[in-house]
Motif scaffolding. Structure first.
Motif, PDB file in Angstrom:
ATOM      1  N   ARG A 250       0.705  -1.193  -0.067  1.00  8.12           N
ATOM      2  CA  ARG A 250       0.035   0.084   0.047  1.00  8.12           C
ATOM      3  C   ARG A 250       0.867   0.926  -0.001  1.00  8.12           C
ATOM      4  O   ARG A 250       1.827   1.475   0.613  1.00  8.12           O
ATOM      5  CB  ARG A 250      -0.862  -0.032   1.138  1.00  8.12           C
ATOM      6  N   VAL A 251       0.541   2.162  -0.805  1.00  7.84           N
ATOM      7  CA  VAL A 251       0.955   3.663  -0.611  1.00  7.84           C
ATOM      8  C   VAL A 251      -0.140   4.466  -0.846  1.00  7.84           C
ATOM      9  O   VAL A 251      -1.212   4.063  -1.578  1.00  7.84           O
ATOM     10  CB  VAL A 251       1.981   3.859  -1.931  1.00  7.84           C
ATOM     11  N   GLU A 252      -0.058   5.812   0.114  1.00  4.08           N
ATOM     12  CA  GLU A 252      -1.207   6.520  -0.120  1.00  4.08           C
ATOM     13  C   GLU A 252      -0.770   7.954  -0.819  1.00  4.08           C
ATOM     14  O   GLU A 252       0.637   8.349  -0.387  1.00  4.08           O
ATOM     15  CB  GLU A 252      -1.478   7.003   1.561  1.00  4.08           C
ATOM     16  N   PHE A 253      -1.648   8.580  -1.415  1.00  2.00           N
ATOM     17  CA  PHE A 253      -1.263   9.934  -2.330  1.00  2.00           C
ATOM     18  C   PHE A 253      -2.217  11.038  -1.586  1.00  2.00           C
ATOM     19  O   PHE A 253      -3.407  10.817  -1.382  1.00  2.00           O
ATOM     20  CB  PHE A 253      -1.566   9.730  -3.626  1.00  2.00           C
ATOM     21  N   ASP A 254      -1.538  12.176  -1.576  1.00  2.00           N
ATOM     22  CA  ASP A 254      -2.037  13.304  -1.364  1.00  2.00           C
ATOM     23  C   ASP A 254      -1.611  14.648  -1.722  1.00  2.00           C
ATOM     24  O   ASP A 254      -0.299  14.619  -1.953  1.00  2.00           O
ATOM     25  CB  ASP A 254      -2.601  13.467   0.060  1.00  2.00           C
ATOM     26  N   PHE A 255      -2.383  15.877  -2.052  1.00  3.96           N
ATOM     27  CA  PHE A 255      -1.625  17.095  -2.213  1.00  3.96           C
ATOM     28  C   PHE A 255      -1.570  17.908  -0.947  1.00  3.96           C
ATOM     29  O   PHE A 255      -2.639  17.820  -0.155  1.00  3.96           O
ATOM     30  CB  PHE A 255      -2.423  17.845  -3.363  1.00  3.96           C
ATOM     31  N   GLY A 256      -0.707  18.644  -0.729  1.00  5.38           N
ATOM     32  CA  GLY A 256      -0.448  19.791   0.345  1.00  5.38           C
ATOM     33  C   GLY A 256      -0.297  21.017  -0.065  1.00  5.38           C
ATOM     34  O   GLY A 256       0.754  21.019  -0.909  1.00  5.38           O
ATOM     35  N   GLU A 257      -0.836  22.094   0.807  1.00 10.34           N
ATOM     36  CA  GLU A 257      -0.192  23.504   0.046  1.00 10.34           C
ATOM     37  C   GLU A 257       0.856  24.005   0.998  1.00 10.34           C
ATOM     38  O   GLU A 257       1.133  23.593   2.204  1.00 10.34           O
ATOM     39  CB  GLU A 257      -1.382  24.241   0.234  1.00 10.34           C
ATOM     40  N   VAL A 258       1.781  24.709   0.324  1.00  9.41           N
ATOM     41  CA  VAL A 258       2.803  25.330   1.030  1.00  9.41           C
ATOM     42  C   VAL A 258       3.212  26.817   0.444  1.00  9.41           C
ATOM     43  O   VAL A 258       3.074  26.971  -0.789  1.00  9.41           O
ATOM     44  CB  VAL A 258       4.024  24.584   1.125  1.00  9.41           C
ATOM     45  N   LYS A 259       3.080  27.882   1.290  1.00  7.91           N
ATOM     46  CA  LYS A 259       3.422  28.908   0.929  1.00  7.91           C
ATOM     47  C   LYS A 259       5.049  29.093   0.823  1.00  7.91           C
ATOM     48  O   LYS A 259       5.712  29.102   2.006  1.00  7.91           O
ATOM     49  CB  LYS A 259       2.779  30.231   1.714  1.00  7.91           C
ATOM     50  N   LEU A 260       5.602  29.576  -0.416  1.00  9.85           N
ATOM     51  CA  LEU A 260       6.978  30.168  -0.441  1.00  9.85           C
ATOM     52  C   LEU A 260       7.193  31.359  -0.924  1.00  9.85           C
ATOM     53  O   LEU A 260       6.328  31.884  -1.864  1.00  9.85           O
ATOM     54  CB  LEU A 260       7.841  28.973  -1.318  1.00  9.85           C
ATOM     55  N   GLU A 261       8.353  32.026  -0.716  1.00  7.14           N
ATOM     56  CA  GLU A 261       8.885  33.317  -1.532  1.00  7.14           C
ATOM     57  C   GLU A 261       9.906  32.774  -2.412  1.00  7.14           C
ATOM     58  O   GLU A 261      10.863  32.449  -2.175  1.00  7.14           O
ATOM     59  CB  GLU A 261       8.998  34.039  -0.565  1.00  7.14           C
TER      60      GLU A 261
ATOM     61  N   GLY B 233       4.012  32.960  -2.955  1.00  8.14           N
ATOM     62  CA  GLY B 233       2.887  32.302  -3.894  1.00  8.14           C
ATOM     63  C   GLY B 233       2.490  31.051  -3.326  1.00  8.14           C
ATOM     64  O   GLY B 233       3.341  30.460  -2.429  1.00  8.14           O
ATOM     65  N   THR B 234       1.609  30.402  -3.630  1.00 10.54           N
ATOM     66  CA  THR B 234       1.281  28.935  -3.101  1.00 10.54           C
ATOM     67  C   THR B 234       1.712  27.913  -4.143  1.00 10.54           C
ATOM     68  O   THR B 234       1.461  27.798  -5.202  1.00 10.54           O
ATOM     69  CB  THR B 234      -0.100  28.880  -3.026  1.00 10.54           C
ATOM     70  N   TYR B 235       2.355  26.968  -3.724  1.00  7.79           N
ATOM     71  CA  TYR B 235       2.728  25.820  -4.306  1.00  7.79           C
ATOM     72  C   TYR B 235       2.096  24.505  -3.508  1.00  7.79           C
ATOM     73  O   TYR B 235       1.650  24.535  -2.482  1.00  7.79           O
ATOM     74  CB  TYR B 235       4.371  25.745  -4.278  1.00  7.79           C
TER      75      TYR B 235
ATOM     76  N   LEU C 261       7.443  19.345  -5.363  1.00  6.09           N
ATOM     77  CA  LEU C 261       7.014  20.527  -5.459  1.00  6.09           C
ATOM     78  C   LEU C 261       6.574  20.871  -6.715  1.00  6.09           C
ATOM     79  O   LEU C 261       7.178  20.891  -7.734  1.00  6.09           O
ATOM     80  CB  LEU C 261       7.902  21.688  -4.957  1.00  6.09           C
ATOM     81  N   TYR C 262       5.099  21.353  -6.931  1.00  2.14           N
ATOM     82  CA  TYR C 262       4.585  21.654  -8.152  1.00  2.14           C
ATOM     83  C   TYR C 262       3.880  23.207  -8.097  1.00  2.14           C
ATOM     84  O   TYR C 262       3.881  23.732  -7.018  1.00  2.14           O
ATOM     85  CB  TYR C 262       3.602  20.671  -8.620  1.00  2.14           C
ATOM     86  N   THR C 263       3.564  23.765  -9.353  1.00  2.00           N
ATOM     87  CA  THR C 263       2.814  24.939  -9.180  1.00  2.00           C
ATOM     88  C   THR C 263       1.454  24.659  -9.327  1.00  2.00           C
ATOM     89  O   THR C 263       0.561  25.789  -9.293  1.00  2.00           O
ATOM     90  CB  THR C 263       3.359  25.926 -10.213  1.00  2.00           C
ATOM     91  N   ASN C 264       0.785  23.502  -9.648  1.00  2.00           N
ATOM     92  CA  ASN C 264      -0.678  23.259  -9.527  1.00  2.00           C
ATOM     93  C   ASN C 264      -0.999  21.953  -9.282  1.00  2.00           C
ATOM     94  O   ASN C 264      -0.065  21.143  -8.947  1.00  2.00           O
ATOM     95  CB  ASN C 264      -1.084  23.598 -11.124  1.00  2.00           C
ATOM     96  N   GLN C 265      -2.082  21.682  -9.450  1.00  2.00           N
ATOM     97  CA  GLN C 265      -2.670  20.244  -8.989  1.00  2.00           C
ATOM     98  C   GLN C 265      -3.436  19.658 -10.157  1.00  2.00           C
ATOM     99  O   GLN C 265      -4.306  18.867 -10.092  1.00  2.00           O
ATOM    100  CB  GLN C 265      -3.444  20.340  -7.686  1.00  2.00           C
ATOM    101  N   LYS C 266      -2.905  19.889 -11.327  1.00  2.00           N
ATOM    102  CA  LYS C 266      -3.862  19.565 -12.422  1.00  2.00           C
ATOM    103  C   LYS C 266      -3.455  18.050 -12.903  1.00  2.00           C
ATOM    104  O   LYS C 266      -2.626  17.264 -12.157  1.00  2.00           O
ATOM    105  CB  LYS C 266      -3.340  20.313 -13.738  1.00  2.00           C
ATOM    106  N   GLN C 267      -4.323  17.464 -13.872  1.00  2.00           N
ATOM    107  CA  GLN C 267      -4.169  15.952 -13.996  1.00  2.00           C
ATOM    108  C   GLN C 267      -2.665  15.722 -14.373  1.00  2.00           C
ATOM    109  O   GLN C 267      -2.488  14.569 -14.170  1.00  2.00           O
ATOM    110  CB  GLN C 267      -5.268  15.798 -15.165  1.00  2.00           C
TER     111      GLN C 267
ATOM    112  N   SER D 149       4.214  16.615   8.177  1.00  2.00           N
ATOM    113  CA  SER D 149       5.602  16.684   8.839  1.00  2.00           C
ATOM    114  C   SER D 149       6.713  17.078   7.854  1.00  2.00           C
ATOM    115  O   SER D 149       7.489  17.708   8.332  1.00  2.00           O
ATOM    116  CB  SER D 149       5.822  15.221   9.032  1.00  2.00           C
ATOM    117  N   VAL D 150       6.391  16.930   6.491  1.00  2.00           N
ATOM    118  CA  VAL D 150       7.185  17.543   5.480  1.00  2.00           C
ATOM    119  C   VAL D 150       6.969  18.795   5.438  1.00  2.00           C
ATOM    120  O   VAL D 150       8.083  19.667   5.589  1.00  2.00           O
ATOM    121  CB  VAL D 150       6.632  17.044   4.042  1.00  2.00           C
ATOM    122  N   ARG D 151       5.815  19.426   5.406  1.00  2.00           N
ATOM    123  CA  ARG D 151       5.584  20.924   5.466  1.00  2.00           C
ATOM    124  C   ARG D 151       6.380  21.656   6.759  1.00  2.00           C
ATOM    125  O   ARG D 151       7.076  22.522   6.551  1.00  2.00           O
ATOM    126  CB  ARG D 151       4.318  21.302   5.394  1.00  2.00           C
TER     127      ARG D 151
END
Length: 486
Positions: A151-162, A168-170, A187-193, A269-271
């Motif tokens: 098993r592996v679990e996937f998710d997106f999380g927001e982080v604010k960086l300069e 901006g929000t990454y 690290l990505y700039t969006n959550q698109k497909q 924890s990563v954030r």
């Protein structure tokens, strides 16, 4: 959706006959889908060229068409579900106002309210969902222990960086493995497909294999739409990805983050561990490098080396690009979505093929790559490469001064006005001569070459003389050689 269920059962070792009985599908159809899938997997493994891999991938993920004209429509629609929830909320308000009373809505009364609203639905269906809606038992949690590689679990999380001076929000794409304690993030700039799929490909490449099950919440990259209360239509792109790699899709219940608690905790924890102290970076690549180094520290105690031995077999990277056709306009640019990108000027008025990836575009002409661009974040913007216009500029050097291609390259624009103003043709010649160099080395060579440029008229000669005299005065002053008049 049926194809995914058929292949899922086939991978679990269920016979064609039992699959057909369980899913109410003709056994010949089951056999055809499974054989096609197996042949496709074998072709992927033994492919010798990019074309063979592409054809094999298509065979693995292509959909089987079904005759749906005789299927009956579902009566418990999202509209009925919402109406029943509204009725239930009104019933709770009534209970609070009246206190103890004997006017509670029965399932029969609810059925009448729904049919009076114009919906065709049976009483037993209403009674079933009404009783489920009124259940108030507390949820119990069952501690899970998963085998390695399962098993592996996937998710997106927001982080604010300069980044580069702009806040901006990454988005952190995070995959966490409960059994080994390993987690990966990018690290990505969006959550698109395209980003969603690329994250999977990067992760499977890193670990060198595939987990048997990937767990998601109800994000739009996973669920296309909800059918009734409990059924979901999965995203076709995700289904193709799962068919290619051979993993099962597990979607959690709505508002049940605890069902993928490992990754929920890993995002936090990563954030916290990586970006709480350092949040300013020169560019996005610097932020990604910093994240990569931080993950090495966080994964020191993981058992990923042991878990690799329990993964499904490695597959070549899945092609996540989408292909588009574009025509080059008279300005030697293509319009892709809402932005403009330059291509070599010999392609004006020609058709080109654009391969769109998560963060960049590859542009082909006659099946040969002619250029690539980072995708623009935003709309109605231009990304112009001045090298794409050298052939035209050699014929029209006067067009350089106010060209958008020069303005899109601030370092070159500054250098041109400081050292080559009025001598555009020589600047273009030097630019063509040194175009293979790195950007910093190119600027150095252009500065050196500016001292050798020909003087074309009296005005330019005076400008050069003034510049030389100014430089000599600065040197004399620096070394104490400046002559003072008596």
């Amino acid at each position: 959706m049926k194809q995914y269920e058929i292949i899922n059962l086939y991978r679990d070792g269920v016979s064609f006959r039992k699959i057909a009985q369980r899913l109410d599908v003709d056994r010949k159809t089951v056999s055809k889908i499974c054989h096609r899938y197996q042949e496709g997997l074998e072709a992927v493994i033994h492919s010798q060229s990019e074309k063979e891999l592409e054809e094999a991938t298509h065979q693995v993920v292509s959909s089987h068409q079904y005759n749906t004209k005789n299927r009956t429509t579902r009566t418990f629609t999202p509209e009925v579900d919402q109406l029943m929830r509204d009725i239930y909320q009104q019933e709770k308000i009534k209970n609070r106002r009246l206190g103890s009373h004997k006017q509670a809505l029965t399932a029969k009364a609810v059925h009448e309210l729904i049919t009076d609203a114009g919906h065709s639905i049976g009483y037993r269906t209403v009674a079933h969902y009404w009783s489920k809606l009124k259940e108030k038992t507390r949820e119990a949690y069952i501690r899970q222990e998963y085998p390695l590689g399962h098993r592996v679990e996937f998710d997106f999380g927001e982080v604010k960086l300069e980044v580069a001076g702009k806040v901006g929000t990454y988005y952190l794409a995070v995959l966490a493995c409960p059994a080994s304690g390993f987690h990966w993030a990018y690290l990505y700039t969006n959550q698109k497909q395209a980003v969603f799929q690329e994250a999977h490909v990067q992760f499977f490449e890193l670990v060198g294999g595939v987990y048997r099950e990937v767990v998601y919440d109800n994000m739009r990259n996973v669920v296309t739409r909800f059918i009734g209360k409990n059924e979901k239509e999965l995203n076709e792109s995700l289904l193709k990805l799962s068919l290619y790699y051979g993993f099962d899709i597990n979607v959690t219940n709505c508002f049940s983050g605890n069902e993928k608690g490992t990754v929920e905790g890993r995002v936090k924890s990563v954030r916290r561990a990586i970006f709480s102290k350092v949040y300013q970076f020169q560019n996005l690549e610097a932020a990604r490098d910093y994240l990569s180094q931080g993950l090495i520290q966080l994964n020191q105690t993981s058992q990923i080396k042991v878990e690799r031995g329990s993964l499904l077999a490695y597959r070549p990277p899945y092609e996540v690009a989408t292909v588009h056709q574009c025509r080059v306009n008279k300005y030697s640019t293509i319009q892709f979505k809402t932005n403009h990108y330059s291509v070599p000027d010999y392609l004006v008025q020609h058709q080109v093929q654009v391969k769109e990836y998560a963060e960049y575009l590859l542009i082909y002409a006659n099946h040969e790559e002619v250029c690539r661009h980072q995708k623009i974040e935003g709309s109605h913007q231009y990304q112009l490469d001045i090298y794409h216009y050298l052939k035209t500029l050699m014929k029209k050097p006067g067009a350089l001064k106010h060209s958008k291609a020069l303005k899109n390259n601030p370092d070159l624009e500054t250098l041109y006005y400081q050292h080559y103003k009025g001598n555009a043709k020589f600047f273009i010649e030097q630019l063509s001569k040194f175009k293979q160099l790195s950007h910093q080395e190119l600027l150095k060579q252009l500065k050196r070459a500016s001292l050798k440029q020909p003087i074309t008229n009296g005005f330019e000669r005076n400008q050069v003389i003034l510049e030389v005299e100014s430089n000599l005065q600065r040197l004399n002053k620096l070394y104490g050689l400046e002559v003072t008049s008596c």
